[in-house]
Design a protein around this motif. Structure first.
Motif, PDB file in Angstrom:
ATOM      1  N   ARG A   1       1.548   6.723  -6.960  1.00 47.78           N
ATOM      2  CA  ARG A   1       1.112   8.517  -6.975  1.00 47.78           C
ATOM      3  C   ARG A   1       1.419   9.352  -6.580  1.00 47.78           C
ATOM      4  N   LYS A   2       2.171   9.641  -5.563  1.00 47.51           N
ATOM      5  CA  LYS A   2       2.227  11.106  -5.308  1.00 47.51           C
ATOM      6  C   LYS A   2       3.845  11.564  -6.362  1.00 47.51           C
TER       7      LYS A   2
ATOM      8  N   ALA B   1      -8.187   4.625  -2.441  1.00 45.93           N
ATOM      9  CA  ALA B   1      -7.578   4.983  -0.533  1.00 45.93           C
ATOM     10  C   ALA B   1      -7.714   3.501  -0.158  1.00 45.93           C
TER      11      ALA B   1
ATOM     12  N   SER C   1       0.440  -0.741  -0.081  1.00 48.21           N
ATOM     13  CA  SER C   1      -0.016  -0.111  -0.425  1.00 48.21           C
ATOM     14  C   SER C   1       0.731   0.750  -0.227  1.00 48.21           C
ATOM     15  N   LYS C   2       2.276   1.096   0.271  1.00 46.02           N
ATOM     16  CA  LYS C   2       2.690   2.127   0.737  1.00 46.02           C
ATOM     17  C   LYS C   2       3.225   3.158  -0.935  1.00 46.02           C
TER      18      LYS C   2
ATOM     19  N   GLN D   1      -5.616  10.765  -5.877  1.00 46.89           N
ATOM     20  CA  GLN D   1      -6.576   9.428  -5.608  1.00 46.89           C
ATOM     21  C   GLN D   1      -7.287   9.480  -6.565  1.00 46.89           C
TER      22      GLN D   1
ATOM     23  N   GLU E   1      -4.166   2.083  -0.665  1.00 48.45           N
ATOM     24  CA  GLU E   1      -3.077   2.771   0.107  1.00 48.45           C
ATOM     25  C   GLU E   1      -3.246   2.402   1.397  1.00 48.45           C
ATOM     26  N   THR E   2      -4.111   2.172   1.505  1.00 46.13           N
ATOM     27  CA  THR E   2      -4.568   1.859   3.385  1.00 46.13           C
ATOM     28  C   THR E   2      -4.054   1.186   3.842  1.00 46.13           C
TER      29      THR E   2
ATOM     30  N   ALA F   1       0.882   4.537  -2.995  1.00 45.99           N
ATOM     31  CA  ALA F   1       1.239   5.547  -2.610  1.00 45.99           C
ATOM     32  C   ALA F   1       2.042   6.494  -2.608  1.00 45.99           C
ATOM     33  N   THR F   2       3.600   5.642  -3.214  1.00 47.51           N
ATOM     34  CA  THR F   2       4.030   6.749  -3.390  1.00 47.51           C
ATOM     35  C   THR F   2       4.308   6.859  -4.107  1.00 47.51           C
TER      36      THR F   2
END
Length: 190
Positions: free
Chosen positions: A95-96, A117, A88-89, A102, A120-121, A92-93
């Motif tokens: 994507r950023k 979401a 999940s990390k 999101q 990513e969690t 998110a990384t």
């Protein structure tokens, strides 16, 4: 405003108010809820041979318990992060790093923002079916999501059955490897 408490499977919370009160081990985070088991704090207690009971409460109830008892997070220094959390990390990384929010990622891979979401969690078990789309979008190999880009050499003595399991694991597709990791994670908690 009180800082939000990030809860993850594998965390052990120890209440400060009562030295005899059991610790709480976060077992799972199913759909807005939290499953935990109690760990007695007496040294002479052997919990390895006993079946542990699991409790399920809302996240807000568990966070309230943490605040009321001034519980602190313990035992994290030697603990490994669960593969689902690592995955999940990474999502998110990436994507950023691509400057996406999101909603933009959701549109790019054909999912809802809430599904992103959940990915990513680590709250979803369907991440494996989205990995090929994510890998294509971010221009990375699918294997990045499971093991990273760096191969680490390590020396460890393995039994013959452990060698067999590793050999079988290496033959699996990336999607199947993720399924095996999640299965092993669940089994290790029981």
């Amino acid at each position: 405003m009180t800082p939000r408490i990030l809860l993850q499977p594998g965390q052990i919370w120890t209440p400060e108010d009562d030295d005899r009160a059991p610790q709480r081990l976060v077992v799972d985070l199913p759909a807005g809820m939290l499953a935990y088991s109690l760990i007695p704090r007496t040294a002479h207690h052997d919990t390895s041979s006993r079946e542990t009971e699991e409790y399920i409460v809302s996240l807000s109830v568990f966070r309230s318990w943490i605040r009321e008892t001034r519980a602190t997070l313990t035992g994290q220094t030697a603990a490994r992060v669960a593969p689902a959390i690592e995955l999940s990390k990474k999502i998110a990384t990436l994507r950023k790093a691509y400057g996406m929010n999101q909603a933009e990622l959701a549109e790019a891979v054909g999912l809802s923002r809430s599904a992103i979401a959940a990915l990513e969690t680590g709250r979803t078990s369907s991440a494996n079916k989205h990995l090929p789309k994510l890998a294509e979008l971010f221009q990375v190999p699918v294997e990045l999501f499971l093991g990273g880009m760096v191969d680490q050499k390590s020396t460890m003595e393995l039994s013959s059955d452990e060698c067999d399991l590793i050999d079988l694991y290496r033959r699996l597709s990336t999607e199947r490897k993720l399924e095996v990791q999640k299965y092993a994670e669940r089994r290790a908690r029981t």
